[in-house]
Write a protein that holds these residues in place. Structure first.
Motif, PDB file in Angstrom:
ATOM      1  N   ARG A 285       5.210  12.395   1.278  1.00 38.59           N
ATOM      2  CA  ARG A 285       5.522  13.793   1.615  1.00 38.59           C
ATOM      3  C   ARG A 285       5.384  14.695   0.388  1.00 38.59           C
ATOM      4  O   ARG A 285       4.933  15.840   0.490  1.00 38.59           O
ATOM      5  N   LEU A 286       5.797  14.191  -0.777  1.00 40.32           N
ATOM      6  CA  LEU A 286       5.660  14.977  -1.999  1.00 40.32           C
ATOM      7  C   LEU A 286       4.189  15.182  -2.357  1.00 40.32           C
ATOM      8  O   LEU A 286       3.792  16.254  -2.819  1.00 40.32           O
ATOM      9  N   ILE A 287       3.372  14.162  -2.146  1.00 36.20           N
ATOM     10  CA  ILE A 287       1.949  14.245  -2.503  1.00 36.20           C
ATOM     11  C   ILE A 287       1.212  15.208  -1.570  1.00 36.20           C
ATOM     12  O   ILE A 287       0.446  16.068  -2.018  1.00 36.20           O
ATOM     13  N   PHE A 288       1.452  15.081  -0.269  1.00 40.97           N
ATOM     14  CA  PHE A 288       0.700  15.877   0.706  1.00 40.97           C
ATOM     15  C   PHE A 288       1.396  17.187   1.080  1.00 40.97           C
ATOM     16  O   PHE A 288       0.796  18.035   1.751  1.00 40.97           O
ATOM     17  N   GLN A 289       2.669  17.335   0.667  1.00 42.61           N
ATOM     18  CA  GLN A 289       3.415  18.569   0.936  1.00 42.61           C
ATOM     19  C   GLN A 289       3.417  18.921   2.422  1.00 42.61           C
ATOM     20  O   GLN A 289       3.206  20.077   2.807  1.00 42.61           O
ATOM     21  N   THR A 290       3.642  17.935   3.251  1.00 40.72           N
ATOM     22  CA  THR A 290       3.678  18.169   4.692  1.00 40.72           C
ATOM     23  C   THR A 290       4.452  17.048   5.361  1.00 40.72           C
ATOM     24  O   THR A 290       4.668  15.977   4.775  1.00 40.72           O
ATOM     25  N   SER A 291       4.890  17.297   6.595  1.00 41.76           N
ATOM     26  CA  SER A 291       5.486  16.258   7.427  1.00 41.76           C
ATOM     27  C   SER A 291       4.634  15.999   8.663  1.00 41.76           C
ATOM     28  O   SER A 291       5.098  15.397   9.633  1.00 41.76           O
ATOM     29  N   ASP A 292       3.377  16.460   8.632  1.00 40.13           N
ATOM     30  CA  ASP A 292       2.440  16.226   9.724  1.00 40.13           C
ATOM     31  C   ASP A 292       2.031  14.754   9.713  1.00 40.13           C
ATOM     32  O   ASP A 292       1.396  14.281   8.766  1.00 40.13           O
ATOM     33  N   ASN A 293       2.378  14.040  10.771  1.00 37.72           N
ATOM     34  CA  ASN A 293       2.129  12.602  10.802  1.00 37.72           C
ATOM     35  C   ASN A 293       0.646  12.247  10.882  1.00 37.72           C
ATOM     36  O   ASN A 293       0.275  11.112  10.597  1.00 37.72           O
ATOM     37  N   ARG A 294      -0.198  13.196  11.270  1.00 32.65           N
ATOM     38  CA  ARG A 294      -1.640  12.930  11.259  1.00 32.65           C
ATOM     39  C   ARG A 294      -2.133  12.701   9.832  1.00 32.65           C
ATOM     40  O   ARG A 294      -3.107  11.975   9.613  1.00 32.65           O
ATOM     41  N   LEU A 295      -1.463  13.323   8.859  1.00 28.51           N
ATOM     42  CA  LEU A 295      -1.774  13.085   7.454  1.00 28.51           C
ATOM     43  C   LEU A 295      -0.903  11.996   6.847  1.00 28.51           C
ATOM     44  O   LEU A 295      -1.362  11.198   6.032  1.00 28.51           O
ATOM     45  N   LEU A 296       0.365  11.970   7.245  1.00 26.87           N
ATOM     46  CA  LEU A 296       1.303  11.058   6.597  1.00 26.87           C
ATOM     47  C   LEU A 296       1.043   9.591   6.937  1.00 26.87           C
ATOM     48  O   LEU A 296       1.238   8.724   6.083  1.00 26.87           O
ATOM     49  N   ILE A 297       0.621   9.291   8.163  1.00 32.30           N
ATOM     50  CA  ILE A 297       0.430   7.883   8.528  1.00 32.30           C
ATOM     51  C   ILE A 297      -0.638   7.217   7.655  1.00 32.30           C
ATOM     52  O   ILE A 297      -0.367   6.176   7.031  1.00 32.30           O
ATOM     53  N   PRO A 298      -1.858   7.797   7.530  1.00 33.41           N
ATOM     54  CA  PRO A 298      -2.796   7.186   6.584  1.00 33.41           C
ATOM     55  C   PRO A 298      -2.347   7.357   5.135  1.00 33.41           C
ATOM     56  O   PRO A 298      -2.625   6.495   4.284  1.00 33.41           O
ATOM     57  N   GLY A 299      -1.621   8.449   4.845  1.00 34.30           N
ATOM     58  CA  GLY A 299      -1.157   8.673   3.484  1.00 34.30           C
ATOM     59  C   GLY A 299      -0.168   7.623   3.020  1.00 34.30           C
ATOM     60  O   GLY A 299      -0.281   7.097   1.905  1.00 34.30           O
ATOM     61  N   VAL A 300       0.824   7.294   3.859  1.00 33.53           N
ATOM     62  CA  VAL A 300       1.807   6.289   3.449  1.00 33.53           C
ATOM     63  C   VAL A 300       1.169   4.905   3.359  1.00 33.53           C
ATOM     64  O   VAL A 300       1.616   4.062   2.572  1.00 33.53           O
ATOM     65  N   CYS A 301       0.123   4.654   4.146  1.00 31.23           N
ATOM     66  CA  CYS A 301      -0.595   3.381   4.024  1.00 31.23           C
ATOM     67  C   CYS A 301      -1.164   3.224   2.614  1.00 31.23           C
ATOM     68  O   CYS A 301      -1.013   2.177   1.977  1.00 31.23           O
ATOM     69  N   LEU A 302      -1.823   4.277   2.126  1.00 31.90           N
ATOM     70  CA  LEU A 302      -2.441   4.213   0.799  1.00 31.90           C
ATOM     71  C   LEU A 302      -1.393   4.161  -0.306  1.00 31.90           C
ATOM     72  O   LEU A 302      -1.510   3.370  -1.247  1.00 31.90           O
ATOM     73  N   VAL A 303      -0.352   4.996  -0.195  1.00 34.63           N
ATOM     74  CA  VAL A 303       0.690   4.995  -1.224  1.00 34.63           C
ATOM     75  C   VAL A 303       1.446   3.660  -1.211  1.00 34.63           C
ATOM     76  O   VAL A 303       1.758   3.091  -2.274  1.00 34.63           O
ATOM     77  N   GLY A 304       1.738   3.144  -0.016  1.00 33.87           N
ATOM     78  CA  GLY A 304       2.425   1.857   0.076  1.00 33.87           C
ATOM     79  C   GLY A 304       1.605   0.731  -0.521  1.00 33.87           C
ATOM     80  O   GLY A 304       2.134  -0.135  -1.241  1.00 33.87           O
ATOM     81  N   ALA A 305       0.298   0.712  -0.238  1.00 34.79           N
ATOM     82  CA  ALA A 305      -0.578  -0.317  -0.809  1.00 34.79           C
ATOM     83  C   ALA A 305      -0.619  -0.206  -2.326  1.00 34.79           C
ATOM     84  O   ALA A 305      -0.553  -1.219  -3.040  1.00 34.79           O
ATOM     85  N   LEU A 306      -0.709   1.020  -2.844  1.00 33.25           N
ATOM     86  CA  LEU A 306      -0.786   1.238  -4.288  1.00 33.25           C
ATOM     87  C   LEU A 306       0.502   0.808  -4.986  1.00 33.25           C
ATOM     88  O   LEU A 306       0.473   0.057  -5.974  1.00 33.25           O
ATOM     89  N   VAL A 307       1.651   1.261  -4.482  1.00 32.79           N
ATOM     90  CA  VAL A 307       2.933   0.970  -5.128  1.00 32.79           C
ATOM     91  C   VAL A 307       3.245  -0.526  -5.064  1.00 32.79           C
ATOM     92  O   VAL A 307       3.676  -1.132  -6.059  1.00 32.79           O
ATOM     93  N   THR A 308       3.027  -1.142  -3.910  1.00 32.23           N
ATOM     94  CA  THR A 308       3.336  -2.565  -3.775  1.00 32.23           C
ATOM     95  C   THR A 308       2.411  -3.414  -4.632  1.00 32.23           C
ATOM     96  O   THR A 308       2.858  -4.404  -5.244  1.00 32.23           O
ATOM     97  N   SER A 309       1.138  -3.054  -4.717  1.00 28.94           N
ATOM     98  CA  SER A 309       0.212  -3.789  -5.576  1.00 28.94           C
ATOM     99  C   SER A 309       0.627  -3.678  -7.039  1.00 28.94           C
ATOM    100  O   SER A 309       0.574  -4.658  -7.790  1.00 28.94           O
ATOM    101  N   LEU A 310       1.047  -2.474  -7.446  1.00 26.11           N
ATOM    102  CA  LEU A 310       1.504  -2.283  -8.818  1.00 26.11           C
ATOM    103  C   LEU A 310       2.765  -3.108  -9.093  1.00 26.11           C
ATOM    104  O   LEU A 310       2.875  -3.765 -10.146  1.00 26.11           O
ATOM    105  N   CYS A 311       3.712  -3.082  -8.166  1.00 26.82           N
ATOM    106  CA  CYS A 311       4.948  -3.859  -8.335  1.00 26.82           C
ATOM    107  C   CYS A 311       4.655  -5.360  -8.389  1.00 26.82           C
ATOM    108  O   CYS A 311       5.264  -6.095  -9.175  1.00 26.82           O
ATOM    109  N   ASP A 312       3.723  -5.825  -7.572  1.00 26.96           N
ATOM    110  CA  ASP A 312       3.370  -7.240  -7.578  1.00 26.96           C
ATOM    111  C   ASP A 312       2.737  -7.631  -8.914  1.00 26.96           C
ATOM    112  O   ASP A 312       3.005  -8.713  -9.446  1.00 26.96           O
ATOM    113  N   LEU A 313       1.893  -6.747  -9.467  1.00 31.42           N
ATOM    114  CA  LEU A 313       1.286  -7.010 -10.771  1.00 31.42           C
ATOM    115  C   LEU A 313       2.358  -7.091 -11.863  1.00 31.42           C
ATOM    116  O   LEU A 313       2.326  -8.002 -12.712  1.00 31.42           O
ATOM    117  N   ILE A 314       3.312  -6.157 -11.840  1.00 32.72           N
ATOM    118  CA  ILE A 314       4.391  -6.169 -12.838  1.00 32.72           C
ATOM    119  C   ILE A 314       5.226  -7.436 -12.696  1.00 32.72           C
ATOM    120  O   ILE A 314       5.594  -8.073 -13.698  1.00 32.72           O
TER     121      ILE A 314
END
Length: 349
Positions: A285-314
């Protein structure tokens, strides 16, 4: 309720350029992080070595084994698992119209844990001297989806989200009580393996599990995206959604079914992974500045993949060769975000 609804009200649609740029950057960063997870480890690979091992595995047998059987499945699993947990958290935050809600608030994790404890801490291995990883996975699936069906059945009968939240919490307490009793009665050797499973990890993934995540999780994601417009209507209240032709009772069950399905799928194969589903939707929501789920659903997929991959690497590399608990690393990312959100809500109230 007014404070929470204001915090997630749908903002005006952004121009095309900004969300497109955000998607391109997030996709690029997620892809780079997956490549880093594949290349970096106890044995590091250069891009040329990776290309050789991937394109001609017979000429680099050892590297090919490491990449195809260990590194690549783990990297893909971390990205998919993070995406699914993030979408699950987003759905539940929309459902409860409360930003301080995560995918395991309804007892999904506890259901998986109690079934895994029955397998790992008792004699339910049917005389097997070595516990099969597949048996653990199946047990976790049964526990997670068993609790999910109970929660969905309750949701079809009650209208209050608070009542459903309490039911989920009570299910979690009941499962936790059973797990605690089994742990107290178990042998020390068995407890160690169970505790390690509870910490969550994407290590040891098999390609069969990757295909399960890709096929079934992908189908659920597509279905969720098709619900974007009803989800936006639901954000503005049940009465508004009903006036737009949404069958509220059926839609509430669908949201819970999809959220629990994604969270249960990841928990079954990776164990409980904390904070991703709770914190990542707010980051999106902070990145896209919206609560429109048409943007947030693919957006959280990418952010979730990025954050979890980074945490797994650490988790893998910080104190290598010792691997840190994944949930401990995700907590360092998620907890400050949740605390900041709580303080912000306190100021607004």
């Amino acid at each position: 309720m007014t404070g929470s609804s204001q915090s997630i009200a749908i903002t005006p649609a952004l121009g095309l350029r900004r969300p497109t740029t955000a998607f391109v950057v997030l996709a690029g960063l997620s892809g780079i992080m997956v490549l880093i997870n594949i290349a970096v480890g106890s044995v590091n690979f250069s891009l040329s070595q990776m290309g050789q091992a991937l394109l001609a595995p017979q000429s680099a047998a050892t590297m090919g084994e490491i990449l195809w059987k260990i590194r690549i499945p783990r990297a893909i699993a971390a990205a998919l698992g993070g995406a699914y947990l993030a979408v699950s958290g987003l759905l539940l935050q929309v459902y409860f119209r409360n930003p301080i809600v995560g995918p395991f608030i309804l007892g999904i994790s506890s259901g998986a844990t109690v079934m895994v404890s029955l397998v790992m801490l008792t004699t339910l291995t049917v005389g097997m001297t070595v516990l099969s990883p597949m048996m653990t996975t199946v047990a976790a699936f049964v526990g997670a989806y068993g609790v999910m069906m109970i929660v969905v059945a309750v949701a079809s009968r009650v209208k209050s989200g608070t009542t459903l939240l309490i039911v989920g919490l009570m299910m979690g307490y009941l499962c936790g009580a059973v797990t605690a009793i089994l742990t107290a009665l178990a042998e020390k050797e068995k407890i160690k393996g169970f505790v390690l499973w509870q910490l969550g990890s994407f290590s040891g993934f098999r390609w069969s599990e990757i295909w399960v995540l890709l096929v079934f999780g992908g189908l659920v994601l597509v279905f969720i995206y098709l619900l974007s417009k009803p989800l936006n209507a639901f954000l503005l209240g049940e009465n508004y959604a009903a006036s737009m032709g949404v069958n509220i009772r059926r839609f509430r069950v669908l949201i819970l079914l999809c959220a629990c399905a994604l969270a249960g799928m990841v928990t079954a194969v990776a164990g409980p992974v904390a904070f991703i589903g709770l914190a990542v939707p707010h980051m999106a929501r902070l990145i896209f500045q919206t609560s429109d789920n048409r943007l947030l659903i693919p957006g959280v997929c990418l952010v979730g993949a990025l954050v979890t991959s980074l945490c797994d690497l650490i988790a893998r590399m910080m104190l290598s060769p010792v691997e840190l608990p994944l949930s401990a690393i995700t907590a360092f990312f998620g907890a400050p975000i949740v605390i900041g959100l709580l303080l912000k809500r306190r100021v607004e109230m």
